[in-house]
Design a protein around this motif. Structure first.
Motif, PDB file in Angstrom:
ATOM      1  N   ASN A 130       4.589  15.235  15.811  1.00 42.12           N
ATOM      2  CA  ASN A 130       4.118  13.889  16.525  1.00 42.12           C
ATOM      3  C   ASN A 130       5.072  12.884  16.173  1.00 42.12           C
ATOM      4  OD1 ASN A 130       2.019  15.241  17.729  1.00 42.12           O
ATOM      5  ND2 ASN A 130       0.814  15.073  15.895  1.00 42.12           N
ATOM      6  N   ALA A 131       5.314  11.839  16.981  1.00 42.95           N
ATOM      7  CA  ALA A 131       6.018  10.604  16.750  1.00 42.95           C
ATOM      8  C   ALA A 131       5.674  10.189  15.565  1.00 42.95           C
ATOM      9  CB  ALA A 131       5.736   9.567  17.903  1.00 42.95           C
ATOM     10  N   ALA A 132       6.515   9.721  14.533  1.00 44.87           N
ATOM     11  CA  ALA A 132       6.409   9.272  13.154  1.00 44.87           C
ATOM     12  C   ALA A 132       5.679   8.127  13.060  1.00 44.87           C
ATOM     13  CB  ALA A 132       7.660   9.384  12.380  1.00 44.87           C
ATOM     14  N   PRO A 133       4.706   7.720  12.397  1.00 48.96           N
ATOM     15  CA  PRO A 133       4.074   6.385  12.341  1.00 48.96           C
ATOM     16  C   PRO A 133       4.724   5.347  11.625  1.00 48.96           C
ATOM     17  CG  PRO A 133       3.088   7.681  10.660  1.00 48.96           C
ATOM     18  CD  PRO A 133       4.021   8.615  11.335  1.00 48.96           C
ATOM     19  N   ARG A 134       4.675   4.091  11.994  1.00 45.57           N
ATOM     20  CA  ARG A 134       5.345   3.134  11.150  1.00 45.57           C
ATOM     21  C   ARG A 134       4.753   3.197   9.625  1.00 45.57           C
ATOM     22  NH1 ARG A 134       5.541  -2.229  14.791  1.00 45.57           N
ATOM     23  NH2 ARG A 134       3.005  -1.871  14.386  1.00 45.57           N
ATOM     24  N   LEU A 135       5.672   2.625   8.737  1.00 44.02           N
ATOM     25  CA  LEU A 135       5.142   2.419   7.408  1.00 44.02           C
ATOM     26  C   LEU A 135       3.769   1.620   7.384  1.00 44.02           C
ATOM     27  CD1 LEU A 135       5.587   2.872   4.302  1.00 44.02           C
ATOM     28  CD2 LEU A 135       7.045   0.580   4.183  1.00 44.02           C
ATOM     29  N   ASN A 136       3.801   0.356   8.207  1.00 42.37           N
ATOM     30  CA  ASN A 136       2.675  -0.422   8.115  1.00 42.37           C
ATOM     31  C   ASN A 136       1.368   0.291   8.688  1.00 42.37           C
ATOM     32  OD1 ASN A 136       1.738  -3.292   8.248  1.00 42.37           O
ATOM     33  ND2 ASN A 136       1.125  -2.610  10.498  1.00 42.37           N
ATOM     34  N   ASP A 137       1.276   1.542   9.245  1.00 46.68           N
ATOM     35  CA  ASP A 137       0.349   2.243   9.643  1.00 46.68           C
ATOM     36  C   ASP A 137      -0.121   3.462   8.685  1.00 46.68           C
ATOM     37  OD1 ASP A 137      -0.119   0.465  11.935  1.00 46.68           O
ATOM     38  OD2 ASP A 137       1.603   1.683  13.075  1.00 46.68           O
ATOM     39  N   VAL A 138       0.437   3.332   7.722  1.00 46.44           N
ATOM     40  CA  VAL A 138       0.245   4.334   6.795  1.00 46.44           C
ATOM     41  C   VAL A 138      -0.556   4.061   5.363  1.00 46.44           C
ATOM     42  CG1 VAL A 138       1.278   6.168   5.287  1.00 46.44           C
ATOM     43  CG2 VAL A 138       2.281   5.869   7.683  1.00 46.44           C
ATOM     44  N   GLU A 139      -1.553   4.667   5.011  1.00 48.17           N
ATOM     45  CA  GLU A 139      -2.261   4.176   3.971  1.00 48.17           C
ATOM     46  C   GLU A 139      -1.739   4.988   2.795  1.00 48.17           C
ATOM     47  OE1 GLU A 139      -4.991   1.901   2.154  1.00 48.17           O
ATOM     48  OE2 GLU A 139      -4.345   1.945   4.017  1.00 48.17           O
ATOM     49  N   LEU A 140      -1.284   4.397   1.415  1.00 47.11           N
ATOM     50  CA  LEU A 140      -0.850   4.893   0.418  1.00 47.11           C
ATOM     51  C   LEU A 140      -1.380   4.830  -0.877  1.00 47.11           C
ATOM     52  CD1 LEU A 140       2.875   3.208   1.097  1.00 47.11           C
ATOM     53  CD2 LEU A 140       2.250   5.623   2.041  1.00 47.11           C
ATOM     54  N   SER A 141      -1.048   5.923  -1.725  1.00 49.32           N
ATOM     55  CA  SER A 141      -1.660   5.895  -3.152  1.00 49.32           C
ATOM     56  C   SER A 141      -0.716   5.068  -4.049  1.00 49.32           C
ATOM     57  CB  SER A 141      -1.838   7.299  -3.614  1.00 49.32           C
ATOM     58  OG  SER A 141      -0.479   7.945  -3.586  1.00 49.32           O
ATOM     59  N   GLU A 142      -0.916   4.894  -4.911  1.00 46.10           N
ATOM     60  CA  GLU A 142      -0.063   3.952  -5.908  1.00 46.10           C
ATOM     61  C   GLU A 142       1.474   5.079  -6.130  1.00 46.10           C
ATOM     62  OE1 GLU A 142       0.466   2.145 -10.447  1.00 46.10           O
ATOM     63  OE2 GLU A 142      -1.473   3.109  -9.908  1.00 46.10           O
ATOM     64  N   GLN A 143       1.165   6.104  -6.398  1.00 48.81           N
ATOM     65  CA  GLN A 143       2.154   6.850  -6.648  1.00 48.81           C
ATOM     66  C   GLN A 143       3.131   7.139  -5.202  1.00 48.81           C
ATOM     67  OE1 GLN A 143       3.496   7.916  -9.670  1.00 48.81           O
ATOM     68  NE2 GLN A 143       5.269   8.527  -8.388  1.00 48.81           N
ATOM     69  N   GLN A 144       2.601   7.190  -4.282  1.00 42.49           N
ATOM     70  CA  GLN A 144       3.241   7.103  -2.806  1.00 42.49           C
ATOM     71  C   GLN A 144       4.295   5.903  -2.821  1.00 42.49           C
ATOM     72  OE1 GLN A 144       0.136   8.302  -0.474  1.00 42.49           O
ATOM     73  NE2 GLN A 144       1.145  10.141   0.467  1.00 42.49           N
ATOM     74  N   ALA A 145       3.357   4.881  -3.024  1.00 40.49           N
ATOM     75  CA  ALA A 145       3.938   3.506  -2.947  1.00 40.49           C
ATOM     76  C   ALA A 145       5.384   3.354  -3.946  1.00 40.49           C
ATOM     77  CB  ALA A 145       3.189   2.313  -3.212  1.00 40.49           C
ATOM     78  N   LEU A 146       5.194   3.924  -4.956  1.00 44.96           N
ATOM     79  CA  LEU A 146       6.209   3.833  -5.929  1.00 44.96           C
ATOM     80  C   LEU A 146       7.315   4.650  -5.486  1.00 44.96           C
ATOM     81  CD1 LEU A 146       4.359   3.755  -9.288  1.00 44.96           C
ATOM     82  CD2 LEU A 146       5.728   2.012  -8.132  1.00 44.96           C
ATOM     83  N   ASN A 147       7.238   6.030  -4.992  1.00 40.31           N
ATOM     84  CA  ASN A 147       8.084   6.750  -4.365  1.00 40.31           C
ATOM     85  C   ASN A 147       8.809   6.349  -3.230  1.00 40.31           C
ATOM     86  OD1 ASN A 147       9.465   9.162  -4.231  1.00 40.31           O
ATOM     87  ND2 ASN A 147       7.968  10.255  -3.079  1.00 40.31           N
TER      88      ASN A 147
END
Length: 275
Positions: A130-147
């Motif tokens: 499916n069409a990829a979401p914008r970063l603003n619409d993705v919920e992140l964990s701390e590790q995902q955010a750092l990555n």
């Protein structure tokens, strides 16, 4: 769906077979999902200058060269022809930046052609197709955010090594596919070597990333990757493999007051000598 008027020329030229749906509408363009033969791509239809909320600020235009002298003169005078040429230059800037960055290994959509004010490029998709979401619409964990932050800082470095600064980078123009962040929306991209606002725009881009990701990883809030990257770039030391710390050492060298005073008295002494 009904074919938008601006995409009709691409249908007639055989570049697009079908407009499937509207994907999004932003401050500078409306994007549609289209079918080109067996491929699903997207068509970015640029809005007219009068309809855009994002203005072509002088800081973004600086350093952009127009090879045709007649076009350059018309753009300077603001004639109807000049405004048309300015619009084409604005649109072509994104196409040029996408080709340049893709060749440098930056994660951007692959461009195909810009025709009649419509940019045809790859559709960025998620793991499900499916069409990829914008970063603003993705919920992140701390590790995902750092990555993701680390990946994007590396992308900024790759861009600068290719001589390009995004100029408007934020969570709203970054998509997230199955492999991580993909940078989009580049009509305001600037040439780092010929724009006097380059350092300011680069640092703002990187600070935007730190500010966004710090809501998930607070340790990123006060990092100084933008300053660090620019210092390495101006020193001729920046490379795709540069090891970054996110810190910039303060300049603790004492000010040379004597030299400053001496320099300040020279004009007066010269003036007296000239009497």
């Amino acid at each position: 769906m009904k074919t938008p008027k601006r995409i009709q020329p691409l249908i007639e030229e055989g570049l697009v077979d079908e407009v499937m749906r509207q994907l999004m509408s932003g401050k500078e363009a409306t994007v549609y999902v289209v079918r080109c033969g067996e491929e699903i791509r997207c068509a970015k239809v640029y809005k007219e200058a009068s309809q855009r909320s994002f203005r072509q600020a002088a800081s973004y235009q600086e350093g952009r060269k127009v090879k045709n002298s007649r076009q350059a003169r018309a753009m300077e005078k603001g004639t109807n022809y000049g405004r048309k040429m300015q619009e084409e230059a604005w649109q072509n800037a994104e196409v040029d930046a996408l080709y340049r960055l893709a060749a440098a290994g930056v994660r951007v959509p692959k461009p195909y052609i810009c025709f009649e004010g419509v940019l045809l490029m790859d559709l960025v998709t998620d793991e499900s197709g499916n069409a990829a979401p914008r970063l603003n619409d993705v919920e992140l964990s701390e590790q995902q955010a750092l990555n993701y932050h680390a990946q994007l800082v590396r992308q900024v470095v790759l861009m600068l090594c290719a001589g390009v600064i995004h100029g408007d980078l934020s969570e709203f123009n970054i998509l997230v596919d199955g492999d991580g962040p993909v940078i989009i929306d580049l009509p305001q991209a600037i040439d780092a070597a010929s724009n006097t606002e380059a350092a300011v725009l680069l640092e703002r881009d990187v600070n935007n990333l730190a500010s966004y990701f710090s809501q998930y990883a607070p340790q990123l809030k006060h990092t100084q990757y933008g300053k660090e990257i620019w210092l390495l770039y101006t020193a001729g030391l920046l490379s795709p493999d540069s090891q970054l710390t996110g810190r910039v050492a303060a300049d603790k060298r004492p000010a040379n007051v004597a030299a400053s005073n001496e320099a300040g008295t020279r004009p007066r002494a010269a003036h007296r000598a000239g009497r």
